[in-house]
Scaffold this active site. Structure first.
Site, PDB file in Angstrom:
ATOM      1  N   HIS A  65      -4.099   6.745   1.201  1.00  0.00           N
ATOM      2  CA  HIS A  65      -4.354   5.385   0.732  1.00  0.00           C
ATOM      3  C   HIS A  65      -5.794   5.026   1.083  1.00  0.00           C
ATOM      4  O   HIS A  65      -6.274   5.346   2.169  1.00  0.00           O
ATOM      5  CB  HIS A  65      -3.378   4.429   1.420  1.00  0.00           C
ATOM      6  CG  HIS A  65      -3.696   2.983   1.206  1.00  0.00           C
ATOM      7  ND1 HIS A  65      -4.013   2.475  -0.025  1.00  0.00           N
ATOM      8  CD2 HIS A  65      -3.779   1.942   2.075  1.00  0.00           C
ATOM      9  CE1 HIS A  65      -4.260   1.186   0.092  1.00  0.00           C
ATOM     10  NE2 HIS A  65      -4.132   0.838   1.360  1.00  0.00           N
ATOM     11  N   CYS A  79       0.809  -1.231   0.000  1.00  0.00           N
ATOM     12  CA  CYS A  79       0.000   0.000   0.000  1.00  0.00           C
ATOM     13  C   CYS A  79       0.834   1.268   0.000  1.00  0.00           C
ATOM     14  O   CYS A  79       0.333   2.347  -0.311  1.00  0.00           O
ATOM     15  CB  CYS A  79      -0.946   0.013   1.195  1.00  0.00           C
ATOM     16  SG  CYS A  79      -1.945  -1.469   1.267  1.00  0.00           S
ATOM     17  N   ASN A  99      -9.943  -1.139  -2.300  1.00  0.00           N
ATOM     18  CA  ASN A  99      -8.533  -0.886  -1.984  1.00  0.00           C
ATOM     19  C   ASN A  99      -7.675  -1.405  -3.135  1.00  0.00           C
ATOM     20  O   ASN A  99      -7.560  -2.611  -3.316  1.00  0.00           O
ATOM     21  CB  ASN A  99      -8.211  -1.623  -0.677  1.00  0.00           C
ATOM     22  CG  ASN A  99      -6.756  -1.528  -0.276  1.00  0.00           C
ATOM     23  OD1 ASN A  99      -5.922  -1.026  -1.031  1.00  0.00           O
ATOM     24  ND2 ASN A  99      -6.453  -2.019   0.903  1.00  0.00           N
TER      25      ASN A  99
HETATM   26  O1  UT7 Z   1      -4.623  -1.722   2.713  1.00  0.00           O
HETATM   27  C1  UT7 Z   1      -3.934  -2.657   3.452  1.00  0.00           C
HETATM   28  C2  UT7 Z   1      -4.055  -2.450   4.904  1.00  0.00           C
HETATM   29  N1  UT7 Z   1      -5.312  -2.998   5.393  1.00  0.00           N
HETATM   30  C3  UT7 Z   1      -6.147  -2.260   6.110  1.00  0.00           C
HETATM   31  O2  UT7 Z   1      -5.925  -1.087   6.351  1.00  0.00           O
HETATM   32  C4  UT7 Z   1      -7.393  -2.966   6.642  1.00  0.00           C
HETATM   33  C5  UT7 Z   1      -7.663  -2.594   8.075  1.00  0.00           C
HETATM   34  N2  UT7 Z   1      -8.792  -3.344   8.644  1.00  0.00           N
HETATM   35  C6  UT7 Z   1     -10.079  -3.132   8.273  1.00  0.00           C
HETATM   36  O3  UT7 Z   1     -10.369  -2.321   7.392  1.00  0.00           O
HETATM   37  C7  UT7 Z   1     -11.170  -3.868   9.018  1.00  0.00           C
HETATM   38  O4  UT7 Z   1     -10.579  -4.585  10.110  1.00  0.00           O
HETATM   39  C8  UT7 Z   1     -11.970  -4.889   8.144  1.00  0.00           C
HETATM   40  C9  UT7 Z   1     -12.849  -4.144   7.126  1.00  0.00           C
HETATM   41  C10 UT7 Z   1     -11.062  -5.839   7.402  1.00  0.00           C
HETATM   42  C11 UT7 Z   1     -12.908  -5.717   9.053  1.00  0.00           C
HETATM   43  O5  UT7 Z   1     -13.763  -4.853   9.771  1.00  0.00           O
HETATM   44  P1  UT7 Z   1     -13.882  -4.959  11.356  1.00  0.00           P
HETATM   45  O6  UT7 Z   1     -14.857  -3.930  11.724  1.00  0.00           O
HETATM   46  O7  UT7 Z   1     -12.508  -4.873  11.953  1.00  0.00           O
HETATM   47  O8  UT7 Z   1     -14.513  -6.408  11.564  1.00  0.00           O
HETATM   48  P2  UT7 Z   1     -13.941  -7.693  12.340  1.00  0.00           P
HETATM   49  O9  UT7 Z   1     -12.821  -8.309  11.591  1.00  0.00           O
HETATM   50  O10 UT7 Z   1     -13.728  -7.328  13.789  1.00  0.00           O
HETATM   51  O11 UT7 Z   1     -15.196  -8.662  12.258  1.00  0.00           O
HETATM   52  C12 UT7 Z   1     -16.439  -8.324  12.872  1.00  0.00           C
HETATM   53  C13 UT7 Z   1     -17.452  -9.389  12.466  1.00  0.00           C
HETATM   54  C14 UT7 Z   1     -16.941 -10.828  12.655  1.00  0.00           C
HETATM   55  O12 UT7 Z   1     -18.032 -11.629  13.047  1.00  0.00           O
HETATM   56  P3  UT7 Z   1     -18.237 -12.014  14.597  1.00  0.00           P
HETATM   57  O13 UT7 Z   1     -16.979 -12.746  14.999  1.00  0.00           O
HETATM   58  O14 UT7 Z   1     -18.407 -10.715  15.303  1.00  0.00           O
HETATM   59  O15 UT7 Z   1     -19.453 -12.869  14.546  1.00  0.00           O
HETATM   60  C15 UT7 Z   1     -16.536 -11.231  11.255  1.00  0.00           C
HETATM   61  O16 UT7 Z   1     -16.597 -12.622  11.037  1.00  0.00           O
HETATM   62  O17 UT7 Z   1     -17.755  -9.266  11.064  1.00  0.00           O
HETATM   63  C16 UT7 Z   1     -17.565 -10.526  10.419  1.00  0.00           C
HETATM   64  N3  UT7 Z   1     -17.138 -10.270   9.050  1.00  0.00           N
HETATM   65  C17 UT7 Z   1     -17.987 -10.135   8.033  1.00  0.00           C
HETATM   66  N4  UT7 Z   1     -19.319 -10.207   7.943  1.00  0.00           N
HETATM   67  C18 UT7 Z   1     -19.890 -10.019   6.744  1.00  0.00           C
HETATM   68  C19 UT7 Z   1     -15.864 -10.103   8.600  1.00  0.00           C
HETATM   69  N5  UT7 Z   1     -15.888  -9.858   7.277  1.00  0.00           N
HETATM   70  C20 UT7 Z   1     -17.191  -9.878   6.894  1.00  0.00           C
HETATM   71  C21 UT7 Z   1     -17.842  -9.678   5.662  1.00  0.00           C
HETATM   72  N6  UT7 Z   1     -19.184  -9.773   5.620  1.00  0.00           N
HETATM   73  N7  UT7 Z   1     -17.173  -9.414   4.523  1.00  0.00           N
END
Ligand code: UT7
Length: 337
Positions: free
Chosen positions: A262, A115, A292
């Site tokens: 980014h 990135c 992204n």
């Molecule tokens: O560019 C490279 C660098 N990368 C980044 O900057 C990414 C940084 N991270 C993020 O943007 C976020 O962490 C994500 C968008 C990847 C995930 O969002 P989050 O708010 O951190 O969600 P989480 O990983 O804590 O997951 C929350 C819930 C989980 O379910 P439970 O365990 O609460 O039941 C996940 O399984 O959301 C679930 N989940 C989804 N649900 C529906 C994770 N991905 C999805 C999805 N659709 N695509």
């Protein structure tokens, strides 16, 4: 004194539009979740009937940038290609791109900084220019994520956020006494967090890099990401590196006309803005359209910001800032000529 000036920009995304609703068809996710958690509504992915590599996307973007600069490929004396998704294991995308541009001896350099590819690329272009090694540099960021994503529910946290795309920038060394061009840049790496966002296989650190009959149910063939940990790091480190680069450039935050960050997650960029007490209209967002696009993300956003008249006038100052796999992060300040 020689300054690194952007002379032209270009962008290209493949024609295949993939909406959040399209993703719902093959994994357990929802448009509501994706929009709420990431701000993304759609992205572009290469399609099975017209596969393309990062250098193909980069080629289209490069042609636009060259046209915008009024240059031909033959004018270039250096090409930098930033990608985490090279067309093939080797040679690098820069070699492939140069050949597509009809060149056969122009030097190229590939950058694998994910990135922050554009930031490392711009700093490298600037160093080449200031040392006299190059005068006219093409910097391209291009990614094809979609062919390597886990499209089952297991990979949903990663797969919904990535889009394919490329963008290019023509950078020229110009002798000028004003405070213009790339004013400063700051770069960092902490490889201790490499596993927070990586694709592990195929790996050259294995005795047998490509085991026969690739077990595609093995998640290590796909990018995995500790999203929440990266999110927290981004929210902490992006403001910090912004202060570093401002100090290095000797300017204040209120002298920045537009932040072109980014595009990893709209919430990250909003949190960044809140932390620095920036109005939201000072931060450029286009993640809703492209997702992204990693190394392409900042130059793609820059291209659109210029196209929309949000920046690009002489004297206007932009801040570029990014964090991603590596971890790598950095920032740069650019003032238009
Ligand atoms: O560019 C490279 C660098 N990368 C980044 O900057 C990414 C940084 N991270 C993020 O943007 C976020 O962490 C994500 C968008 C990847 C995930 O969002 P989050 O708010 O951190 O969600 P989480 O990983 O804590 O997951 C929350 C819930 C989980 O379910 P439970 O365990 O609460 O039941 C996940 O399984 O959301 C679930 N989940 C989804 N649900 C529906 C994770 N991905 C999805 C999805 N659709 N695509």
């Amino acid at each position: 004194m020689i300054k690194s000036i952007i002379r032209g920009t270009g962008k290209f995304v493949p024609p295949n539009l993939v909406t959040n609703q399209d993703l719902e068809k093959f994994m357990d996710t929802s448009d509501e979740w994706i929009q709420k958690r990431t701000g993304i509504k759609q992205r572009y992915w290469i399609s099975e009937d017209s596969p393309m590599g990062a250098s193909d996307l980069g080629f289209e973007a490069a042609k636009q940038a060259l046209d915008a600069a009024g240059w031909t490929a033959e004018d270039l004396d250096f090409i930098i290609f930033a990608t985490l998704s090279p067309d093939i294991m080797f040679p690098g995308g820069g070699c492939l791109l140069a050949a597509k541009l009809g060149l056969n001896s122009t030097p190229t350099l590939d950058i694998r900084q994910q990135c922050t590819g554009f930031l490392y690329g711009f700093a490298t272009a600037d160093a080449y220019i200031k040392s006299g090694l190059a005068k006219k540099v093409l910097l391209v960021g291009g990614e094809v994520h979609s062919s390597g994503l886990d499209k089952s529910t297991r990979g949903r946290d990663v797969t919904v956020i990535f889009g394919d795309g490329a963008a290019a920038t023509c950078i020229e060394g110009v002798d000028n006494e004003e405070r213009v061009g790339l004013l400063a840049s700051v770069l960092h790496t902490d490889g201790n967090y490499a596993a927070s966002l990586m694709t592990e296989l195929p790996a050259s650190n294995l005795f047998n890099r490509n085991p026969p009959g690739l077990p595609l149910d093995d998640p290590r063939y796909f990018p995995v990401m500790d999203g929440p940990s990266i999110f927290k790091k981004a929210v902490r480190l992006l403001p910090k590196v912004t202060h570093e680069v401002l100090e290095k450039a000797g300017i204040k935050l209120d002298q920045i006309d537009l932040v072109v960050p980014h595009q990893a997650n709209k919430r990250i960029n909003q949190a960044f803005g809140q932390f620095l007490k920036l109005e939201d209209d000072k931060i450029f967002h286009n993640i809703e359209k492209y997702g992204n696009t990693t190394a392409a993300s900042i130059p793609l956003a820059l291209h659109e910001a210029i196209e929309q008249g949000r920046t690009g006038k002489s004297g206007e100052t932009v801040l570029f800032v990014a964090l991603g796999a590596g971890l790598t992060w950095g920032a740069a300040i650019y003032r238009f000529f």
